[in-house]
Design an enzyme around this catalytic site. Sequence first.
Site, mmCIF file in Angstrom:
data_model
loop_
_atom_site.group_PDB
_atom_site.id
_atom_site.type_symbol
_atom_site.label_atom_id
_atom_site.label_comp_id
_atom_site.label_asym_id
_atom_site.label_seq_id
_atom_site.Cartn_x
_atom_site.Cartn_y
_atom_site.Cartn_z
ATOM 1 N N ARG A 84 -48.695 33.116 13.804
ATOM 2 C CA ARG A 84 -49.754 33.690 12.965
ATOM 3 C C ARG A 84 -51.061 32.914 13.088
ATOM 4 O O ARG A 84 -52.142 33.480 13.078
ATOM 5 C CB ARG A 84 -49.284 33.721 11.503
ATOM 6 C CG ARG A 84 -50.298 34.281 10.516
ATOM 7 C CD ARG A 84 -49.775 34.271 9.087
ATOM 8 N NE ARG A 84 -48.765 35.293 8.869
ATOM 9 C CZ ARG A 84 -47.458 35.054 8.712
ATOM 10 N NH1 ARG A 84 -47.008 33.813 8.770
ATOM 11 N NH2 ARG A 84 -46.612 36.023 8.509
ATOM 12 N N TYR A 85 -50.975 31.589 13.165
ATOM 13 C CA TYR A 85 -52.149 30.720 13.254
ATOM 14 C C TYR A 85 -52.211 30.111 14.659
ATOM 15 O O TYR A 85 -51.186 29.881 15.289
ATOM 16 C CB TYR A 85 -52.062 29.601 12.215
ATOM 17 C CG TYR A 85 -51.927 30.078 10.796
ATOM 18 C CD1 TYR A 85 -53.031 30.551 10.083
ATOM 19 C CD2 TYR A 85 -50.692 30.072 10.149
ATOM 20 C CE1 TYR A 85 -52.908 30.983 8.776
ATOM 21 C CE2 TYR A 85 -50.564 30.502 8.838
ATOM 22 C CZ TYR A 85 -51.677 30.953 8.162
ATOM 23 O OH TYR A 85 -51.546 31.383 6.869
ATOM 24 N N ARG A 88 -50.063 26.565 15.351
ATOM 25 C CA ARG A 88 -48.708 26.337 14.841
ATOM 26 C C ARG A 88 -47.904 27.633 14.849
ATOM 27 O O ARG A 88 -48.454 28.726 14.787
ATOM 28 C CB ARG A 88 -48.742 25.749 13.426
ATOM 29 C CG ARG A 88 -49.534 26.549 12.409
ATOM 30 C CD ARG A 88 -49.995 25.618 11.280
ATOM 31 N NE ARG A 88 -50.730 26.291 10.224
ATOM 32 C CZ ARG A 88 -52.039 26.532 10.270
ATOM 33 N NH1 ARG A 88 -52.732 26.216 11.358
ATOM 34 N NH2 ARG A 88 -52.649 27.101 9.247
ATOM 35 N N CYS A 97 -28.827 30.897 4.716
ATOM 36 C CA CYS A 97 -29.247 29.877 3.756
ATOM 37 C C CYS A 97 -28.026 29.342 3.017
ATOM 38 O O CYS A 97 -26.982 29.996 2.946
ATOM 39 C CB CYS A 97 -30.227 30.452 2.733
ATOM 40 S SG CYS A 97 -31.810 30.968 3.414
ATOM 41 N N CYS A 101 -32.193 32.816 -2.999
ATOM 42 C CA CYS A 101 -33.050 32.944 -4.179
ATOM 43 C C CYS A 101 -33.318 34.425 -4.426
ATOM 44 O O CYS A 101 -33.578 35.186 -3.489
ATOM 45 C CB CYS A 101 -34.362 32.194 -3.957
ATOM 46 S SG CYS A 101 -34.142 30.458 -3.498
ATOM 47 N N CYS A 104 -36.793 35.799 -3.012
ATOM 48 C CA CYS A 104 -37.161 35.415 -1.643
ATOM 49 C C CYS A 104 -37.993 36.487 -0.955
ATOM 50 O O CYS A 104 -37.668 37.671 -1.006
ATOM 51 C CB CYS A 104 -35.890 35.158 -0.838
ATOM 52 S SG CYS A 104 -36.188 34.749 0.892
ATOM 53 N N ARG A 106 -38.188 36.876 2.180
ATOM 54 C CA ARG A 106 -37.432 37.384 3.330
ATOM 55 C C ARG A 106 -36.062 37.903 2.890
ATOM 56 O O ARG A 106 -35.108 37.924 3.669
ATOM 57 C CB ARG A 106 -37.244 36.282 4.382
ATOM 58 C CG ARG A 106 -38.539 35.861 5.061
ATOM 59 C CD ARG A 106 -38.286 35.014 6.310
ATOM 60 N NE ARG A 106 -39.547 34.614 6.900
ATOM 61 C CZ ARG A 106 -39.971 33.348 6.994
ATOM 62 N NH1 ARG A 106 -39.227 32.368 6.538
ATOM 63 N NH2 ARG A 106 -41.140 33.078 7.540
ATOM 64 N N ASP A 265 -44.868 36.494 -3.530
ATOM 65 C CA ASP A 265 -45.088 37.554 -2.554
ATOM 66 C C ASP A 265 -44.515 38.873 -3.063
ATOM 67 O O ASP A 265 -43.584 38.898 -3.877
ATOM 68 C CB ASP A 265 -44.443 37.179 -1.219
ATOM 69 C CG ASP A 265 -45.057 35.936 -0.611
ATOM 70 O OD1 ASP A 265 -46.293 35.884 -0.521
ATOM 71 O OD2 ASP A 265 -44.305 35.010 -0.239
ATOM 72 N N ASP A 302 -50.397 34.526 -0.019
ATOM 73 C CA ASP A 302 -50.174 34.995 1.342
ATOM 74 C C ASP A 302 -50.592 36.463 1.378
ATOM 75 O O ASP A 302 -49.959 37.310 0.732
ATOM 76 C CB ASP A 302 -48.697 34.847 1.727
ATOM 77 C CG ASP A 302 -48.527 34.367 3.154
ATOM 78 O OD1 ASP A 302 -49.303 34.840 4.005
ATOM 79 O OD2 ASP A 302 -47.655 33.534 3.414
ATOM 80 N N LYS A 309 -52.382 32.638 4.596
ATOM 81 C CA LYS A 309 -52.522 32.081 3.248
ATOM 82 C C LYS A 309 -53.983 31.745 2.959
ATOM 83 O O LYS A 309 -54.710 31.289 3.836
ATOM 84 C CB LYS A 309 -51.692 30.811 3.102
ATOM 85 C CG LYS A 309 -50.199 31.004 3.171
ATOM 86 C CD LYS A 309 -49.494 29.669 2.962
ATOM 87 C CE LYS A 309 -47.997 29.813 3.105
ATOM 88 N NZ LYS A 309 -47.606 30.106 4.509
#
Length: 339
Positions: A84-85, A88, A97, A101, A104, A106, A265, A302, A309
């Site tokens: 995205r950037y 990085r 996981c 959560c 989440c 995702r 999000d 985001d 972000k």
Amino acid sequence: MTVEGLVDAGLIERSEAPVMAAVTNNFSLRIPPHVLEQIQTRDPSDPIFAQYVPSADELREAPGELADPIGDDVHEAVKGVTHRYPDRVLLKPTHTCQVYCRFCFRREKVGRADAALDQAELDTALDYIRRHSEIWEVILSGGDPLILSDRRLGLLLRQLEQIEHVKVIRIHTRVPLVDPGRIGKRLVQAMKIRPAVYIVIHVNHPRELTAEVKHALALLADSGIPLLSQTVLLKGINNTVETLSDLMRSLVAARVKPYYLHHLDRARGTGHFRCSIKEGRRLMRGLRGALSGLCQPTYVLDIPGGYGKVPIGPEYLSPAEQGGYEVRDYRNNVHDYPD
């Protein structure tokens, strides 16, 4: 853990099981023993219960909620790599996981075994990073990269170490909070490589920082691994100045620098956790007055669609009619400042 396991643990009534099964058919369920020990009551107002135990509210989709709220898919260069950037990338070797959560971003992808990278796909992902010399930092995410064994994680880190232009590796993880026994000497040893390795823990409430968790964090800090934190602003869990202050102070005392406070999000079925930006800004203004600068996270949004972000904290500076600026202090008093 299964829905039947939730019933046996006394976390839901048997009459709730059919609805919870409908929830977990869409969004993965897993609660490790350390988290179960922290849940003091089956009351959804309990901040640990609410983060991990499914709720019928997750079946309610609000306008504007998205399957891919931050645009991961838009920027997927090859499977498992989000670019995205410019400098990085996210590398997601697994979508498993240690805990899932309920908020989440995702949540529609994690827990799927078919989403993990096989060896050929991982080789392709690493080749992409090798070919792009502008990539200075690799962020291991997923899923949770610390779900990998010490051997597999060590091998991956050594492969990244061999890419000369990769100078920093950042590991985003929930594991030290939900399975602190996972943090051991072999894991620490695997992280002793040429690129600087940072660990960013996800923690939302001060009660998550148990004695066992603090011991695991101390093992990492004593080994010279810099620790940062990210927190999600969650209605009914941490949306008070008092709770956030306690959390941020506890983190700094444990040698963890607060990094991000995320505005939630717009993942589907998460509306019952959502605070307004106005409330988030009010909380950040309260933290500015109450806490040391060491304890201040950056409040970020985001942008849906994959645009990245941006900081959205309260404004303290505005142009004055007579020139210069008006500066607002943490008590909300206004002062003139000539430029």
